[in-house]
Each structure stands twice: as C-alpha cells, then as structure tokens.
Design an enzyme around this catalytic site. Structure first.
Site, PDB file in Angstrom:
ATOM      1  N   SER A   1      39.363  11.633  -7.933  1.00  0.00           N
ATOM      2  CA  SER A   1      38.740  11.299  -6.651  1.00  0.00           C
ATOM      3  C   SER A   1      37.230  11.325  -6.734  1.00  0.00           C
ATOM      4  O   SER A   1      36.555  10.567  -6.059  1.00  0.00           O
ATOM      5  CB  SER A   1      39.131  12.337  -5.593  1.00  0.00           C
ATOM      6  OG  SER A   1      40.283  11.948  -4.926  1.00  0.00           O
TER       7      SER A   1
ATOM      8  N   ASP B   1      39.014   6.050   3.151  1.00  0.00           N
ATOM      9  CA  ASP B   1      39.398   7.447   2.941  1.00  0.00           C
ATOM     10  C   ASP B   1      39.774   8.107   4.265  1.00  0.00           C
ATOM     11  O   ASP B   1      40.361   7.455   5.125  1.00  0.00           O
ATOM     12  CB  ASP B   1      38.237   8.175   2.244  1.00  0.00           C
ATOM     13  CG  ASP B   1      38.719   9.302   1.351  1.00  0.00           C
ATOM     14  OD1 ASP B   1      39.237  10.290   1.905  1.00  0.00           O
ATOM     15  OD2 ASP B   1      38.587   9.201   0.119  1.00  0.00           O
TER      16      ASP B   1
ATOM     17  N   HIS C   1      37.363  14.852   2.427  1.00  0.00           N
ATOM     18  CA  HIS C   1      37.389  14.111   1.170  1.00  0.00           C
ATOM     19  C   HIS C   1      36.454  12.893   1.198  1.00  0.00           C
ATOM     20  O   HIS C   1      35.633  12.700   0.298  1.00  0.00           O
ATOM     21  CB  HIS C   1      38.858  13.707   0.961  1.00  0.00           C
ATOM     22  CG  HIS C   1      39.184  13.107  -0.346  1.00  0.00           C
ATOM     23  ND1 HIS C   1      39.420  11.760  -0.485  1.00  0.00           N
ATOM     24  CD2 HIS C   1      39.358  13.644  -1.558  1.00  0.00           C
ATOM     25  CE1 HIS C   1      39.733  11.503  -1.745  1.00  0.00           C
ATOM     26  NE2 HIS C   1      39.703  12.636  -2.414  1.00  0.00           N
TER      27      HIS C   1
END
Ligand SMILES: *[C@@H]1O[C@H](CO)[C@@H](O)[C@H](O)[C@H]1NC(C)=O
Ligand SMILES: *[C@@H]1O[C@H](CO)[C@@H](O)[C@H](O)[C@H]1NC(C)=O
Ligand SMILES: *[C@@H]1O[C@H](CO)[C@@H](O)[C@H](O)[C@H]1NC(C)=O
Ligand SMILES: *[C@@H]1O[C@H](CO)[C@@H](O)[C@H](O)[C@H]1NC(C)=O
Ligand SMILES: *[C@@H]1O[C@H](CO)[C@@H](O)[C@H](O)[C@H]1NC(C)=O
Length: 858
Positions: A399, A189, A227
């Site tokens: 996600s 990520d 994220h």
C-alpha cells in the site's frame, strides 16, 4: 487539452459536479447498469420497464443507470425472460422488434455479491531506526531545497542518510525545480483528509468524490479511514512546516472514496474514470483478499472503465492506473490471481524495505513491473495522517509502495505531459534499477535488462525515470495478436513432470496483426482441478525466457480450477514474439487431487508496426475469453489478428503444431509422462474426454475447409458435397434455393401481416413501441447486417446468410443474432429454435459483428 489550465476551479467544480441522482441509497433502492445499442433511448427503456432513469454511467459509452425500489426481483432480467417466453410461444406481437432487444448488457447491482476490497497496508514490527552521522548531510540537502518539514529527516524513502542509496533518488529531480506542478493524482481509497494542513494546499476538490456516502468531499469518516490520507501524503504532502513532504509536493491530489463500505460495480467503474481529464494518475492500494485462496477480477463494468480510461482519459493519452501488488506473499499469494494487478492497464508495484531487502509480505508474480520502498527491516514509511497536523510513522505494506511510484509519474508528467499510459510503462521498465539481492533474475535479452518475479525489473529511480521522460518519443499505438483457442484436454501428470502445449507464432501472423514488438503477454486458460493450489504454470517464450504465470498456493483448496482466467507477464517486454510459445502446466503435489488441462489462448500485446492503420481495442465483453470449444475457428475477437480470411485458419494450420509432444528442450518436462497426443480432437478422443463429449466429434467440414471450390465441390467448402456428384449437388442446392425463396416469401407475407396487426393494435399507445418503429423494415435490413457480416467474414460457417437468413432475422428480435450472442447469451432472447440455429452460426455471427460499428463490443 487539460481543461483546468484555462478554467477557474469554480467552473471545473460545476463541470464535474455529480448530478443529484448520485445520492444512491442501496438499502432503499436497486440500481441497474444497462448497456444499450448506440442511438437507443435509455429514457424510453426506463419508462417501459417502470424504472427511473438516473443518467449516464460514468464515462462508459452507451451505458446508463436505472433505479427501482428495492426488490428481490431483477426487473430487467424478468422482462427479458418474459419476452423470450412469449417469443417461444409465438405469441402475437412478440416477434416484433422490441425495446429490450437493444439491451446488450444488464446488471443489477448487488453489494452482497461483490468480493470485498482490502487495503494493502500491514503494520510492521516497529523498531527505532538507527541514527547516524549522515543525518547532518540530510539536513543540508533539505536546506538546499527549502524543505523545513519537521519529519523530513525520517522520510528515508526520499533521502536515506542511514542506508545511502536506499531511497527513490528524487532529490536531484527536485533540485531542477521539478516537483509535480500541473500533475494530479487521484487516491482511490478510503478518503483523504483535505482539511489536514499538510494536504489542504494541494487538494483538488473538483476531481474528488465520495462514492461510499455519495457526497462531494471524500472526507475520512470512519475510525479506520486513515489509509487514503497516508497514501495521499506520500504523493503530495505540501512542503511546509507540517509533517513531511510528498514525492510531488507541488502536485495535486484528489480522492475517490470507495473502500469505506461495500461498493457496487457501477460506483467503482465511475470512480475509476472520475474527472479523468484532470486526474492523470489513479493510485490504488487495494484489491481482492491476499489470503492465497482468492482468485478475483474486476467485473465487466470496471474492466470497461479501465479500457475507457486508457483510451479516453487525459485527452486520449490514457489514465495511468497504479496498483499495489498485494501483501499475501506469506500466504503464497501471487498477484497473477488478482485481476487488477495482472491487468495490462495497471502498473503493479511491489515493495522492498529500507535495507533493500524483500519484505515478507510483498507478492511475486510475472505481472510485476517494479518495486519501491516500504516497511520492513525495522522501519516504515513516514507520512501524513488524518487530523489537522497529524503525522504517521508506520505506513507499510505494498500500500505504501504504490503511491511512491504514482508520485514519480506525477514528476515525469510535469516534464513531459504527452506521455501515454504505455510510455509510462516503458519508462518504468527501462529505468528500474536491479536489486542487489539473490532472486530468480533472468536476462531479458531483447532489453538487456534482468527480470525477477520478486522485484519486477527492479526498483523505481525517480531521477532516471524523469530524465528519460524529458526527451521520450511516444511509442506507436498498441497492437495485439490472439492465437486460436488451443485445446489440450489431457490429464495433468502429478509430480515434477509437466504437461506442455505449444503454439508457433510466425512473422507473418504478427505482420498481419500489425504487431512489431511485445510489451505484455497474456494467457487465458481453462484447467479443471480438484485442488487449484496444487497447480503451477510456466510460459516459455521463443527466446527461452520463462514466466511463472501461476504458482503453487498451499492455502488454495478450491475445486474450481482455472475458468477462463487470464494471467499476465511483463517478462517478455521487447521480444519479437515470433517462434514457439509453450505453456507447461504442473501439478507438483502428489495426492488424491488431480485434473485436466483443457485449453489455452495466447495473446501478445505491444507496439504496432504502422501507427496510422492501428485502431483502438474494442470494449471488453463478458464473453471475450469464453472458450467456444472450437479450435477450428480462431478467436478473431478483433480486426487485426493474423487470420487469413480465405481459410479461417492461422498460418500453418494449427493442427500441425499446437499440441505437439513435449520436446527435449524442456528439461523439466518428462517426455514420457506427457504424451500429448497429436492435435486434432478425434485423436485425443480416446476415452479421456468423457467430460467433454463434443471433442470426440470430428471437426465439422465447414470449419476446417477453405472456401475456394475444389474439384469435388460445386460450391465453396462451406457447403457439404453429400458425397455426390456435382450434378446431384446442383440439384440439391437448386431445390434448396427454391424452397428458401418460397419460405422467404411466405415469411415476408406473415411478417407483413403481423406487423400491420401490431401497428393497428398499438396505434395510439404513445411511445411504448416508438423505438422499434424507427426505420421499420429498413431496420430489419440493418439488423440483418449482422448476418451479412457473418458471410463477409469468411468463416463460411453460416449457411443462412442469404434470403433464408433474412427471413429468420425478421422473426428474430432485432440484434438478437449478434448482440445477444455477443455478451448476453444468458438472456437468450431468441426462441429455442433460434438458439439451436445459432449453434452453428453463433461464432461467426459474433465475430461478424466485430467489423460493424453498431456492435462495438464484440
Ligand atoms: C503548468 O500550467 C501552467 C498554466 O496553468 C503553465 O503556465 C505552466 O507552464 C505549466 N507547467 C508545466 C511544467 O507544464
Ligand atoms: C437510506 O434510506 C434509509 C431508509 O430511508 C435511511 O435510514 C438511510 O439513512 C438512508 N441511507 C443513506 C445513505 O441515505
Ligand atoms: C540518483 O540521481 C543522481 C542525480 O541526482 C544520479 O547521478 C544517480 O546516478 C542516481 N542514482 C543513484 C543510485 O544515486
Ligand atoms: C533532450 O534533447 C535536447 C535537444 O535534443 C538536448 O539538448 C538535451 O540534452 C536532451 N536531454 C536529455 C535529458 O537527454
Ligand atoms: C483423477 O484420479 C482419479 C482416481 O483417483 C481417476 O479416476 C481420474 O481419472 C483422475 N483424473 C485425471 C484427470 O487424472
């Protein structure tokens, strides 16, 4: 098997410490990925090309990285083209085997040409979640588990005291002390905050690396690098007094930072295998854009990395790749247009919200295995954020769903560390809980479980999955069956009618392929169409199960059609595969945009019959799915396909059934509108095929015939009779043989002379050509082995396997015959004449190489 159990972290950190050369700088340097023949020296190649050798390319066998100063030119390609030109001009010495002949693949890394990868988070509309009397019960559950994390009560996905049952059902797993010990999930990520109090305790530094900034720790550095940290928190937030807990709160997390800038294929490929004996699961919440217009797949190096991962990762049990399915549902996007989520090597995870409803963003597709909780219905996932003790309340999109499933797998691996990558998929399919919502649920009769394109097999249930994992017996190794390319070449009618094409799989074909029952089914196809989004495709299995492998996408105006695109379905899991498989292509938008269904190829993947005799899938090549435009040569890309070598044809001559007219069992298809002409190219060559003139040619006699002599044939069918008697044939072939022998001798003489001269010319020039000298003439023999294999493979398409072939080979660059065809047609190392010569033998040569260990890429 896992090194970390015995080695201290310091030693591990040393083992995985990236070499200094990893400090890549794409603004000052160019990087080349090269794949070379086993045993060839990358250092010598680098020296010859005046490039710097940087080391092996991650975990990929025989792949290396070379470096040059930044330039427009592609040095490797230029050198290869230069050699090719010299060979074409028959320049002295050019015909000799050359270092460059060992280059099977070369790829200059170009950050600008890469499609960007997008994080799969969406920011949901935020409403306060309702509060309820059941909060008290939630507190009791937490107390019994010793969980004092301040936001645990908000982590409804773990324990939902507002909508009971709408959680991943994990508390009963924790109650048994199963909390992810000894499992490591790598968050691929934008980094993860290893300094967060909620992650520090579970951070696994030795399995982490920053592929954007090329430093050891994948620390979030950009303002929107949140994220990965949020995803990491969902999996392994520590049970403490900070924020909440992860699904596997005693498990480890590592990070591979790839999303904080453009990434090359090389770096992404290395990331997908990083520390792959320790990182058991790779959690990937990103992919190509979800705009409903993109159709992108990972490049060859990344696909090879994933195959290397499932074959060699985790001590051979296989790395588990978990992918978020994508948030493009509102754009009509479909995860089958994303080459990561529709890979058989990835588990694709979609979303449902806290009320168990389908959220507007979560995509549908036949490759979707499972769903789990994420944002929608006024709430989202509550997790850890970047910062020392920061929490986040609004993590959402698919996600946020993927990591929850990755966390559940970490729990399953704690109780059963011997699960293979396919066992994990079985456990997922067999324990998913059907969503109680209307959808296109259809019964998979083989499993007795329903499948929906919106929800896969349902939602993941941690308790059920871990229970089944405890006593799970490993499934046998993976086997596969490939159909030949099935040529349709017919215009697609507009409207609700479809154009159907079928292929019959016999029990015998699957027996020969060692394939017992299905798991994944893939269909590779070519369709020309002036507006791609108008198309949709169904796949019907022998049992009647329908996979919508491609769906209409209103935004997709590309005129590219489908080019060797592979769609995937998990809806046929457990079926036998025997019987008639049909694809139905539709163009439902009646407009000026139309197209032609060119061809397709069915691939069945599943459990083998005999584990002992089952080999591993060869590494993918760039041209695996290319249509060789030759229906008569079944695409035997592997050794285990049910193609009888005597005839070079699958059972029951595909001509008999591969393009039969649509039958009445397909109610959606109008029989009159889909007059698919009978099978052979000549019969369809009625003017519709102007764009593909070759289809009007009759099949070459060599291709369709068997190799056993018949009354009119002096020799096996691969040799034409010229329509004359055996006696005349004897004369013709006899003369030809004499001529060949003469040419061979002549060629041998020239070769000898040239080689001598070359040796003389290069004498004392050090290592320049040291490479080719190994083995000398014997080497040629070895290279000729490609030709030998061609003959042995029985397609009988190569009339030049014998002495003439040898002569030819001697002048060809070593390995050009098979290795070049195999993946580097673009390089065309051979001379033009060679190219022509290959036209006939190319396919056979390509496949001939399969059996040889030298060209394992075929
Ligand atoms: C985890 O690894 C340790 C050794 O590092 C071992 O003692 C323990 O049994 C393992 N736990 C499980 C559940 O496999
Ligand atoms: C790459 O090199 C350029 C020029 O020397 C320099 O400005 C830049 O900071 C370097 N980037 C990295 C990531 O080292
Ligand atoms: C959840 O786990 C419990 C055991 O803790 C089990 O009895 C139950 O069937 C599972 N499923 C649901 C939906 O609660
Ligand atoms: C697993 O197998 C053992 C022994 O065969 C049995 O005692 C146990 O109940 C089984 N566990 C599950 C979850 O089926
Ligand atoms: C598409 O439509 C054009 C005219 O609009 C026609 O000439 C062409 O043959 C059609 N092609 C196919 C494949 O139907």
């Amino acid at each position: 098997m896992r090194v970390s159990r015995w080695l201290p972290t310091a030693v591990l950190a040393f083992i995985y410490a990236p070499p200094a050369t990893w400090a890549r700088n794409y603004s000052t340097h160019d990087y080349y990925a090269v794949h070379i023949s086993p045993g060839a020296s990358p250092e010598q190649l680098a020296e010859h090309l005046n490039l710097r050798y940087e080391g092996p390319l991650g975990q990929l066998d025989d792949h290396y990285l070379l470096r040059a100063d930044r330039a427009e030119d592609d040095h490797v390609q230029t050198a290869i083209e230069d050699l090719r030109r010299r060979r074409r001009k028959r320049e002295a010495g050019a015909e000799l085997p050359h270092l460059l002949d060992h280059v099977l693949l070369s790829q200059k890394q170009d950050l600008r040409k890469r499609f960007p990868l997008h994080k799969r988070g969406v920011v949901p509309p935020r409403q306060d979640p309702p509060v309820d009397a059941m909060v008290q019960k939630g507190k009791e559950v937490a107390a019994s588990l010793g969980i004092n994390d301040p936001i645990f009560q908000d982590q409804w996905h773990l324990y939902n005291h507002v909508q009971p049952g709408h959680d991943i059902n994990v508390t009963g797993v924790w109650a048994q002390g199963i909390t992810g010990k000894n499992s490591t999930v790598c968050i691929v990520d934008d980094g993860l905050d290893m300094d967060s109090d909620d992650l520090r305790g579970n951070y696994f530094a030795a399995g982490s690396y920053d592929f954007n900034d090329h430093v050891a720790d994948p620390k979030p550095r950009l303002s929107d690098d949140h994220h990965g940290t949020r995803c990491a928190g969902e999996i392994a937030a520590v049970r403490n007094d900070v924020c909440g807990v992860g699904v596997a709160y005693d498990g480890k997390v590592s990070g591979a930072r790839i999303l904080s800038g453009a990434i090359s294929d090389v770096d992404e490929a290395i990331a997908m295998n990083y520390a792959f004996q320790e990182n058991l699961i790779y959690s990937c919440s990103w992919g190509p854009p979800d705009d409903g217009q993109s159709m992108e797949e990972p490049g060859i190096l990344i696909r090879r990395a994933m195959v290397t991962g499932i074959q060699q990762g985790r001590g051979g049990l296989g790395s588990v790749y978990v992918f978020a399915i994508g948030n493009g549902a509102a754009n009509d996007d479909n995860c089958n247009f994303d080459g990561y989520t529709n890979s058989i090597y990835s588990v694709s995870v979609g979303g449902i919200d806290r009320k168990g409803l389908h959220p507007y963003y979560s995509e549908k597709c036949s490759a979707q295995l499972v769903v789990t909780y994420s944002s929608g219905s006024g709430d989202a996932i509550h997790t850890t954020d970047v910062g020392r003790d920061k929490c986040y309340t609004n993590h959402g999109g698919t996600s946020a769903a993927g990591p929850l499933v990755a966390g559940i797998y970490a729990l399953a691996m704690e109780v059963n560390p011997h699960l293979t990558w396919r066992d994990i998929q079985y456990l997922t399919v067999l324990t998913a809980v059907k969503i109680d919502q209307p959808s296109d649920w259809a019964m998979n009769k083989a499993l007795g479980r329903e499948f929906s394109h919106q929800y896969g097999y349902g939602k993941a249930d941690a308790y059920a999955l871990v229970e089944l994992a405890k006593n799970w017996t490993n499934v046998k190794p993976q086997a596969w069956f490939y159909s030949p390319w099935l040529h349709v070449k017919h215009p697609i009618p507009q409207g609700d009618q479809g154009l159907a094409s079928s292929f019959d799989v016999s029990a015998d074909m699957l027996r020969k392929a060692n394939l017992e029952r299905l798991e994944h089914v893939t269909v590779t196809m070519n369709i020309q169409h002036t507006r791609r989004g108008d198309l949709s495709v169904e796949l019907r299995s022998p049992s009647g199960m329908v996979s919508h492998i491609a769906t209409h996408r209103r935004n997709d105006a590309a005129s590219a059609g489908y080019v060797d695109w592979t769609f995937m379905s998990v809806a046929h899991w457990g079926e036998s595969g025997v019987g008639s498989w049909t694809v139905v292509v539709k163009d439902t938008n009646v407009n000026e945009h139309n197209g032609t269904f060119t061809d397709w190829k069915l691939k069945l993947w599943g459990e083998s019959i005999d584990a002992a005799s089952q080999g591993l899938l060869p590494m993918p090549t760039e041209h695996d799915d290319d249509d060789h435009d030759d229906m008569h040569i079944p695409s035997v890309g592997t050794t285990s396909v049910a193609v009888p070598t005597e005839t070079g044809m699958p059972e029951g001559n595909p001509d008999d059934h591969q393009h039969r007219p649509v039958n009445s069992k397909l109610p959606v298809v109008s029989a009159t509108a889909t007059p698919i002409a009978t099978a052979t190219p000549p019969s369809t060559g009625n003017g519709d095929d102007k764009d593909k003139p070759e289809s009007t040619e009759p099949p070459t006699p060599t291709a369709t015939s068997s190799s056993t002599p018949s009354p009119d044939h002096l020799l096996p069918h691969i040799f034409p009779t010229f329509g004359v008697t055996k006696k005349t044939q004897l004369w013709i072939y006899g003369s030809a043989t004499l001529i060949l022998i003469f040419l061979c001798a002549l060629g041998g003489y020239f070769l000898h002379v040239r080689r001598k001269r070359r040796r003389w010319m290069t004498a004392g020039r050090g290592d320049d050509y040291g490479f080719e000298m190994v083995g000398g003439e014997e080497d040629d023999d070895h290279d000729g082995g490609g030709g030998g294999a061609v003959n042995g493979n029985g397609n009988g398409r190569v009339g030049r396997g014998g002495k003439a072939g040898r002569l030819y080979d001697a002048f060809a660059p070593a390995g050009a015959e098979d290795s070049d065809r195999e993946e580097e047609d673009a390089f065309g190392l051979g001379s033009e004449e060679e190219d022509e010569g290959e036209g006939e033998g190319g396919d056979g040569g390509e496949r001939g190489g399969v059996g040889g260990d030298r060209y394992r890429d075929a």
